[in-house]
Scaffold this active site. Structure first.
Site: not given
Ligand code: E4P
Length: 215
Positions: A83
């Site tokens: 990522k």
């Molecule tokens: C995605 O890969 C992120 O880890 C996640 O969906 C972020 O979510 P949040 O905005 O609720 O922290």
């Protein structure tokens, strides 16, 4: 739509894996930090529970270091997806890692223009953050719709991973928008089961049956 769990918590992953409906996992540095174990150790444990793509995020912000970190993360397990944040160096790292056959998830996407760059760099997944856009007064789901349309126009293979989904309606809307994947916290996945008419109907069925056949 594939369902991914957005958590690094092993108990939550074990609980959801039993249902047989979890296709993969996303993590981020905040979620890894909450579990208190080094990232490689934690994502290796996650890969033992869920047989599907597991996103592990780099913490470097300079392309060369991101590439080196991405290569190391990819060695942990065949299901690891590296990522990368959607910054200039992240896109550079995405291009380089994609050319090496390492699958990437470009994260922190907040505009269709950013998503176009990720697709051109060969990203395997693009992660538009729906809830965080809603938080600042935008309609996060519009971004998912726009990216799906752009990718369809040009047959990009990058899969749209709707992220930052905060409730059941987000999940339904993401699937209507044509997202390939929705990633959500355990509590959101768990809430998808709930309907009062299911509970009421089951209670009545069992009551009728027991009344007829109980001694
Ligand atoms: C995605 O890969 C992120 O880890 C996640 O969906 C972020 O979510 P949040 O905005 O609720 O922290």
């Amino acid at each position: 739509m594939k369902i991914f769990l957005d958590t690094a918590n092993l108990d939550e992953l074990r609980a959801a894996a039993k249902w047989g409906i979890v296709d993969g996992v996303t993590t981020n540095p905040s979620l890894i930090a909450k579990e208190g174990k080094p990232i490689k150790e934690q994502v290796a444990a996650i890969c033992d529970i869920v047989d599907g793509p597991v996103s592990a995020e780099v913490i470097s912000v300079e392309a060369k270091a991101m590439i080196a970190e991405g290569r190391e993360l990819a060695k942990v397990h065949k299901n690891i997806i590296v990522k990368l944040p959607l910054i200039r160096d992240g896109i550079e790292a995405c291009s380089a890692l994609s050319k090496e056959g390492i699958r990437t998830n470009v994260t922190l996407c907040f505009s269709p223009a950013q998503a176009l760059l990720a697709a051109k760099a060969g990203a395997y997944f693009i992660s538009p953050f729906v809830g965080r856009l809603d938080d600042v007064g935008a309609t996060g789901m519009d971004l998912v719709r726009q990216i799906v349309a752009i990718y369809e126009n040009y047959d990009y293979e990058t899969q749209v991973l709707a992220a930052s989904l905060r409730g059941p309606l987000h999940v339904v809307e993401a699937s209507l928008a044509g997202a390939h994947i929705g990633t959500m916290p355990f509590k959101v996945l768990d809430s998808l089961f709930n309907h009062p008419l299911t509970d009421k109907g089951l209670e009545q069925f069992l009551k009728d049956y027991n009344k007829a056949f109980a001694k």
